[in-house]
Design a protein around this motif. Structure first.
Motif, PDB file in Angstrom:
ATOM      1  N   GLY A  40      -1.599  20.466  60.430  1.00  0.00           N
ATOM      2  CA  GLY A  40      -0.385  20.575  59.639  1.00  0.00           C
ATOM      3  C   GLY A  40       0.462  19.324  59.731  1.00  0.00           C
ATOM      4  O   GLY A  40       0.146  18.388  60.480  1.00  0.00           O
ATOM      5  N   SER A  41       1.537  19.299  58.989  1.00  0.00           N
ATOM      6  CA  SER A  41       2.477  18.178  59.047  1.00  0.00           C
ATOM      7  C   SER A  41       3.795  18.576  59.680  1.00  0.00           C
ATOM      8  O   SER A  41       4.593  17.731  60.079  1.00  0.00           O
ATOM      9  CB  SER A  41       2.743  17.645  57.636  1.00  0.00           C
ATOM     10  N   PHE A  42       4.025  19.886  59.796  1.00  0.00           N
ATOM     11  CA  PHE A  42       5.294  20.399  60.313  1.00  0.00           C
ATOM     12  C   PHE A  42       5.030  21.739  60.987  1.00  0.00           C
ATOM     13  O   PHE A  42       4.173  22.514  60.550  1.00  0.00           O
ATOM     14  CB  PHE A  42       6.298  20.582  59.176  1.00  0.00           C
ATOM     15  N   ALA A  43       5.782  22.011  62.055  1.00  0.00           N
ATOM     16  CA  ALA A  43       5.667  23.310  62.727  1.00  0.00           C
ATOM     17  C   ALA A  43       7.017  23.718  63.287  1.00  0.00           C
ATOM     18  O   ALA A  43       7.842  22.860  63.650  1.00  0.00           O
ATOM     19  CB  ALA A  43       4.630  23.258  63.850  1.00  0.00           C
ATOM     20  N   ALA A  44       7.241  25.006  63.338  1.00  0.00           N
ATOM     21  CA  ALA A  44       8.480  25.549  63.904  1.00  0.00           C
ATOM     22  C   ALA A  44       8.137  26.739  64.780  1.00  0.00           C
ATOM     23  O   ALA A  44       7.178  27.478  64.512  1.00  0.00           O
ATOM     24  CB  ALA A  44       9.449  25.959  62.801  1.00  0.00           C
ATOM     25  N   LEU A  45       8.923  26.917  65.813  1.00  0.00           N
ATOM     26  CA  LEU A  45       8.802  28.067  66.706  1.00  0.00           C
ATOM     27  C   LEU A  45      10.110  28.828  66.634  1.00  0.00           C
ATOM     28  O   LEU A  45      11.188  28.244  66.805  1.00  0.00           O
ATOM     29  CB  LEU A  45       8.536  27.599  68.139  1.00  0.00           C
ATOM     30  N   SER A  46      10.034  30.129  66.342  1.00  0.00           N
ATOM     31  CA  SER A  46      11.228  30.950  66.197  1.00  0.00           C
ATOM     32  C   SER A  46      11.121  32.194  67.063  1.00  0.00           C
ATOM     33  O   SER A  46      10.026  32.700  67.308  1.00  0.00           O
ATOM     34  CB  SER A  46      11.425  31.375  64.736  1.00  0.00           C
ATOM     35  N   VAL A  47      12.270  32.696  67.503  1.00  0.00           N
ATOM     36  CA  VAL A  47      12.315  33.897  68.318  1.00  0.00           C
ATOM     37  C   VAL A  47      13.091  34.971  67.564  1.00  0.00           C
ATOM     38  O   VAL A  47      14.072  34.684  66.875  1.00  0.00           O
ATOM     39  CB  VAL A  47      12.975  33.610  69.689  1.00  0.00           C
ATOM     40  N   TRP A  48      12.644  36.215  67.675  1.00  0.00           N
ATOM     41  CA  TRP A  48      13.356  37.343  67.073  1.00  0.00           C
ATOM     42  C   TRP A  48      14.422  37.821  68.045  1.00  0.00           C
ATOM     43  O   TRP A  48      14.113  38.412  69.079  1.00  0.00           O
ATOM     44  CB  TRP A  48      12.379  38.459  66.737  1.00  0.00           C
ATOM     45  N   GLU A  49      15.669  37.567  67.712  1.00  0.00           N
ATOM     46  CA  GLU A  49      16.784  38.047  68.527  1.00  0.00           C
ATOM     47  C   GLU A  49      17.146  39.437  68.027  1.00  0.00           C
ATOM     48  O   GLU A  49      17.922  39.614  67.096  1.00  0.00           O
ATOM     49  CB  GLU A  49      17.969  37.092  68.429  1.00  0.00           C
ATOM     50  N   VAL A 132       3.208  37.749  69.944  1.00  0.00           N
ATOM     51  CA  VAL A 132       3.365  39.080  70.534  1.00  0.00           C
ATOM     52  C   VAL A 132       3.412  38.958  72.046  1.00  0.00           C
ATOM     53  O   VAL A 132       2.522  38.361  72.662  1.00  0.00           O
ATOM     54  CB  VAL A 132       2.217  40.007  70.106  1.00  0.00           C
ATOM     55  N   LEU A 133       4.442  39.526  72.621  1.00  0.00           N
ATOM     56  CA  LEU A 133       4.624  39.458  74.070  1.00  0.00           C
ATOM     57  C   LEU A 133       4.869  40.864  74.600  1.00  0.00           C
ATOM     58  O   LEU A 133       5.756  41.565  74.110  1.00  0.00           O
ATOM     59  CB  LEU A 133       5.818  38.547  74.390  1.00  0.00           C
ATOM     60  N   HIS A 134       4.058  41.282  75.574  1.00  0.00           N
ATOM     61  CA  HIS A 134       4.195  42.617  76.173  1.00  0.00           C
ATOM     62  C   HIS A 134       4.124  43.713  75.103  1.00  0.00           C
ATOM     63  O   HIS A 134       4.858  44.704  75.166  1.00  0.00           O
ATOM     64  CB  HIS A 134       5.504  42.727  76.948  1.00  0.00           C
ATOM     65  N   GLY A 135       3.252  43.524  74.103  1.00  0.00           N
ATOM     66  CA  GLY A 135       3.068  44.525  73.077  1.00  0.00           C
ATOM     67  C   GLY A 135       4.168  44.613  72.053  1.00  0.00           C
ATOM     68  O   GLY A 135       4.236  45.566  71.272  1.00  0.00           O
ATOM     69  N   ARG A 136       5.036  43.626  72.001  1.00  0.00           N
ATOM     70  CA  ARG A 136       6.190  43.638  71.094  1.00  0.00           C
ATOM     71  C   ARG A 136       6.303  42.285  70.405  1.00  0.00           C
ATOM     72  O   ARG A 136       5.998  41.249  70.995  1.00  0.00           O
ATOM     73  CB  ARG A 136       7.460  43.928  71.891  1.00  0.00           C
ATOM     74  N   ALA A 137       6.725  42.298  69.138  1.00  0.00           N
ATOM     75  CA  ALA A 137       6.910  41.038  68.427  1.00  0.00           C
ATOM     76  C   ALA A 137       8.006  40.227  69.110  1.00  0.00           C
ATOM     77  O   ALA A 137       9.143  40.679  69.246  1.00  0.00           O
ATOM     78  CB  ALA A 137       7.279  41.302  66.970  1.00  0.00           C
ATOM     79  N   TRP A 138       7.668  39.027  69.558  1.00  0.00           N
ATOM     80  CA  TRP A 138       8.627  38.120  70.206  1.00  0.00           C
ATOM     81  C   TRP A 138       9.216  37.149  69.191  1.00  0.00           C
ATOM     82  O   TRP A 138      10.388  36.789  69.273  1.00  0.00           O
ATOM     83  CB  TRP A 138       7.923  37.343  71.310  1.00  0.00           C
ATOM     84  N   GLY A 139       8.414  36.713  68.243  1.00  0.00           N
ATOM     85  CA  GLY A 139       8.855  35.733  67.259  1.00  0.00           C
ATOM     86  C   GLY A 139       7.678  35.276  66.434  1.00  0.00           C
ATOM     87  O   GLY A 139       6.735  36.033  66.211  1.00  0.00           O
TER      88      GLY A 139
END
Length: 371
Positions: A40-49, A132-139
């Motif tokens: 890719g040319s761009f990437a982002a990491l996001s968290v679900w608050e 997915v972290l601990h069975g839950r959507a993290w981001g």
């Protein structure tokens, strides 16, 4: 892309994250490693608050568009605009599997939020991989290619799922360092804020109300039918119902900028809003009641609202707002109402909240610690 190349990309990603010394270094390493691995040319990491009902961008890596910051302080997106993370994902792993990544392109006919973003920033396609972290959507992990480049295909999406799992493993390790702090203010089952966090935020909200008149609203609700679910189907199924409702609450709370979504304990939840009008909060409460009624095995919610934007009388403490919202919720439960009851708009709520201890028609309301 050959298997050896992708294997090296996985190893490089894991090594780069392990070498990070700060959260920002970790986020950058995760995004850049995934970006390189997927071409890719761009990437982002996001968290679900969850407590704020939003996707918060932690890092923008690679070729950034105008206005995109590497570590943005306030780049967030309400999750109700990206419902995949609150609705689609739950169903994907309900049977024990992992959610798959998916591809979107700027040419897609349905103008989703991500498609609109691709067009606005001159990108041609993206692949979105749930973390997915601990069975839950993290981001989510988001990787894009520029307009005119070869679009991502199904193999790329499958590999993005693998990379997201590697990132999740790295996050799990990093989060152990923050575990004590998070437990202090987070409900471990739903990922929402807990009562301690609500008390602290409500104190701040009441001070702001006194200083500049900002509208402070509290929505309190009880999830109906939880005991029946626990007794009939077991506590594991009851816990899943609580988690699902927590996700619904987070999504609805996202419609109120800055709102805090919390689980007070048991089947009791709340939303704390500062700024939006009382009518806006009531509209969200109505939406919450509709969505809660659609949950499988649930029996809806009893919902009460108290707001300084309504005629509720003098507000000398945070405790009174809590008592009013709780009394409204109790009134909704007693009437089996499918809609929220609002203090100041229902003539019985204020009398019920202010009834002396021992009154026959009064429940034992939750009290915030004395102020």
């Amino acid at each position: 892309m050959g298997e050896d190349v992708r294997l090296r990309a996985v190893v490089a990603l894991a090594q780069a994250m392990a070498a990070a010394h700060t959260p920002r270094e970790f986020w950058r390493a995760a995004a850049l490693g995934a970006c390189e691995g997927l071409g890719g040319s761009f990437a982002a990491l996001s968290v679900w608050e969850r407590d704020h009902g939003r996707l918060k961008v932690l890092v923008n890596a690679g070729s950034r568009a105008e206005g995109e910051e590497e570590f943005p302080d306030a780049e967030t997106y309400p999750v109700h605009q990206f419902p995949e993370i609150t609705e689609f994902l739950h169903e994907q792993w309900a049977g024990g599997g992992e959610p798959d990544a998916w591809v979107e392109t700027a040419d897609d006919r349905v103008p989703t939020g991500r498609v609109t973003g691709l067009r606005r920033r001159g990108r041609g396609c993206c692949v979105v991989a749930p973390i997915v972290l601990h069975g839950r959507a993290w981001g989510e992990l988001y990787v894009a290619r520029p307009a005119g480049a070869q679009p991502f295909d199904r193999d790329d999406a499958d590999f993005a799922t693998v990379l997201a799992a590697v990132v999740a493993a790295g996050i799990a390790q990093a989060e152990r360092l923050e575990e004590v702090r998070k437990l202090a203010f987070t409900d471990p089952l739903t990922g929402l804020a807990n009562r301690r966090a609500v008390d602290a935020r409500l104190d701040e909200a009441i001070e702001r109300y006194r200083e500049d008149g900002s509208v402070v609203s509290l929505l309190v609700c009880d999830l109906n039918g939880l005991k029946r679910v626990n007794d009939t189907h077991g506590h594991a199924v009851g816990d899943r119902l609580l988690e699902r409702f927590g996700s619904v609450l987070s999504r609805c709370g996202a419609m109120l900028p800055g709102a805090l979504a919390a689980r007070l304990g048991g089947d009791e939840f709340c939303l704390l809003s500062v700024g939006p009008t009382a009518d806006e909060v009531v509209a969200v409460a109505e939406e919450l009641c509709v969505r809660a009624a659609e949950l499988e095995l649930g029996e809806g919610v009893a919902c009460g609202v108290a707001s300084t934007g309504d005629p509720i009388g003098p507000l000398k403490s945070a405790r009174r707002l809590f008592r009013l919202a709780d009394a409204a919720q109790y009134q909704a439960k007693a009437a089996r109402s499918s809609k929220p009851v609002v203090a100041g708009r229902d003539g019985t709520v204020i009398r019920l909240a202010d009834a002396p201890p021992g009154a026959r028609d009064r429940r034992r309301f939750r009290d915030a610690p004395p102020r």
